[in-house]
Design an enzyme around this catalytic site. Structure first.
Site, short mmCIF file in Angstrom:
data_model
loop_
_atom_site.label_atom_id
_atom_site.label_comp_id
_atom_site.label_asym_id
_atom_site.label_seq_id
_atom_site.Cartn_x
_atom_site.Cartn_y
_atom_site.Cartn_z
CB SER A 34 -0.90 -0.03 1.25
OG SER A 34 -1.60 1.18 1.41
CB ILE A 86 5.16 5.61 0.98
CG1 ILE A 86 4.44 6.95 1.23
CG2 ILE A 86 6.64 5.83 0.70
CD1 ILE A 86 4.87 7.70 2.49
CB SER A 114 7.63 10.90 9.99
OG SER A 114 6.79 12.00 10.23
CE1 TYR A 117 3.91 7.41 12.19
CE2 TYR A 117 4.29 9.78 12.33
CZ TYR A 117 4.26 8.61 11.59
OH TYR A 117 4.60 8.62 10.26
CE LYS A 167 7.24 6.62 11.33
NZ LYS A 167 7.56 5.74 10.20
P1 NAD Z 1 -0.20 2.84 4.30
O1 NAD Z 1 -1.11 2.51 5.44
O2 NAD Z 1 -0.80 3.17 2.99
O3 NAD Z 1 0.87 1.67 4.12
C1 NAD Z 1 1.47 1.03 5.22
C2 NAD Z 1 1.67 -0.44 4.88
O4 NAD Z 1 2.31 -1.06 6.02
C3 NAD Z 1 0.36 -1.20 4.65
O5 NAD Z 1 0.45 -1.99 3.48
C4 NAD Z 1 0.21 -2.08 5.88
O6 NAD Z 1 -0.46 -3.31 5.65
C5 NAD Z 1 1.67 -2.30 6.25
N1 NAD Z 1 1.82 -2.70 7.65
C6 NAD Z 1 1.26 -2.13 8.75
N2 NAD Z 1 1.58 -2.83 9.85
C7 NAD Z 1 2.36 -3.87 9.44
C8 NAD Z 1 2.99 -4.95 10.09
N3 NAD Z 1 2.87 -5.14 11.42
N4 NAD Z 1 3.72 -5.81 9.36
C9 NAD Z 1 3.83 -5.67 8.01
N5 NAD Z 1 3.23 -4.68 7.34
C10 NAD Z 1 2.52 -3.78 8.04
O7 NAD Z 1 0.67 4.08 4.86
P2 NAD Z 1 1.90 4.92 4.24
O8 NAD Z 1 1.57 6.34 4.47
O9 NAD Z 1 2.27 4.46 2.91
O10 NAD Z 1 3.03 4.54 5.31
C11 NAD Z 1 4.31 4.08 4.96
C12 NAD Z 1 5.34 4.71 5.88
O11 NAD Z 1 5.43 6.12 5.61
C13 NAD Z 1 5.04 4.60 7.37
O12 NAD Z 1 6.22 4.23 8.06
C14 NAD Z 1 4.62 6.00 7.76
O13 NAD Z 1 4.88 6.28 9.12
C15 NAD Z 1 5.48 6.83 6.82
N6 NAD Z 1 5.00 8.20 6.62
C16 NAD Z 1 3.78 8.42 6.05
C17 NAD Z 1 3.35 9.74 5.90
C18 NAD Z 1 2.01 10.05 5.28
O14 NAD Z 1 1.58 11.23 5.36
N7 NAD Z 1 1.32 9.10 4.68
C19 NAD Z 1 4.16 10.80 6.32
C20 NAD Z 1 5.38 10.52 6.90
C21 NAD Z 1 5.80 9.22 7.04
#
Ligand code: NAD
Length: 275
Positions: A23, A25, A148, A161, A165
């Site tokens: 999913s 990123i 992040s 969170y 991080k």
């Molecule tokens: P998302 O929810 O779209 O994707 C996260 C993925 O991680 C999902 O496919 C989920 O199934 C998987 N996941 C969750 N728990 C898990 C586990 N225990 N074992 C294996 N897989 C697991 O979210 P995203 O925004 O793409 O997040 C990806 C990363 O980016 C995260 O580390 C998040 O903290 C970071 N991030 C996101 C943002 C934002 O605004 N979206 C900003 C800064 C950092």
């Protein structure tokens, strides 16, 4: 590096493993490196998502192995990483991306929520890195950590969170200095707000998914633009990538004037805590 026609493929035949690759990123990173000819290992706890995304990448011509893996379980991380090493012969890039978030006031947040967020964001990255490090060092590889801006600056309403991080930041900047002489590198990525499923799964203080409105600063970027920036950062083996205009502003203000940043950020986010 290989050349196909006029296009330079920087990661052709390199093995790139992405946790949380089903999913958001993570998926965009799989697609970007896959388009470049890399072999992709997708790890995600979402078994259906892993299969579906692996099929999609395969249909686009990528050599891919998808494995269901909950990164909070060390044995599953060891198993998945070993499977990838056995299948592809090693790992060149590990992307520690799998993550969850939480949103609630500290006083309302159960200890179990802090623990859960730490287990996924911090220990998940630790387990996968431990399992891959020998192969990464052998190949003078790269560890990419999706942190992040909350990894380098405070964030009201997300104490768990933010702590997870910051813990990643300490672990991976220290690890980078430890393995520098081996030719293995760590790139930290600090995105601002990106449109993904992350907020749909955000935990409230009681541990259930929260639907409380979220504050967003600036424009939400796309996962495709984040993946492109990560790809370019990986080519240049950058130390830190801070992404989005709001993310960059937050990063620099928090460094130059931390007290001012804390006040500005608190004013912006305080309304989230009002119910
Ligand atoms: P998302 O929810 O779209 O994707 C996260 C993925 O991680 C999902 O496919 C989920 O199934 C998987 N996941 C969750 N728990 C898990 C586990 N225990 N074992 C294996 N897989 C697991 O979210 P995203 O925004 O793409 O997040 C990806 C990363 O980016 C995260 O580390 C998040 O903290 C970071 N991030 C996101 C943002 C934002 O605004 N979206 C900003 C800064 C950092």
């Amino acid at each position: 590096m290989r050349r196909i026609g006029k296009i330079m493929l920087k990661f052709k035949d390199k093995v790139v493993v992405v946790t949380g690759g089903a999913s958001g990123i993570g998926l965009a990173i799989c697609r970007r490196f896959g388009n470049d000819g890399a072999k992709i290992g997708i790890l995600d706890m979402d078994a259906v998502g892993v299969k579906r995304r692996a099929r999609e990448l395969e249909a686009a011509g990528t050599d891919v192995l998808g494995i269901k893996c909950d990164v909070t379980i060390k044995e599953e991380c060891d198993f998945a990483i070993n499977e990838i090493i056995n299948h592809f012969g090693g790992i060149d890039i590990l992307v520690n991306n799998a993550g969850i978030t939480q949103r609630d006031a500290f006083v309302n947040t159960r200890i179990s929520v802090f623990r859960k967020v730490m287990e996924v964001n911090f220990f998940g990255s630790l387990y996968c890195t431990k399992a891959s490090i020998a192969s990464l060092i052998k190949r003078k590889g790269l560890i990419i950590v999706i942190e992040s801006v909350a990894g380098v600056a405070p964030l009201l309403g997300r104490t768990g969170y933010c702590a997870s991080k910051h813990a990643l930041h300490g672990l991976f900047t220290s690890l980078r200095s430890e393995i520098r002489e081996t030719g293995t590198h760590v790139m930290i990525v600090c995105p601002g707000f990106i449109k993904t499923n992350l907020q749909k799964r955000a935990l409230g203080g009681d541990g259930k998914v929260t639907h409380h409105p979220q504050t967003i600063v600036g424009k939400q970027n796309t996962t495709k633009s984040v993946a492109e920036a990560i790809y370019k950062g990986a080519v240049r083996r950058k130390h830190i990538l801070v992404l989005t205009a709001a993310g960059k502003a937050g990063y620099w203000i928090s460094r130059i004037a931390p007290v001012l940043y804390e006040r500005m950020m608190a004013r912006k986010f305080r309304s989230e805590l009002i119910r």
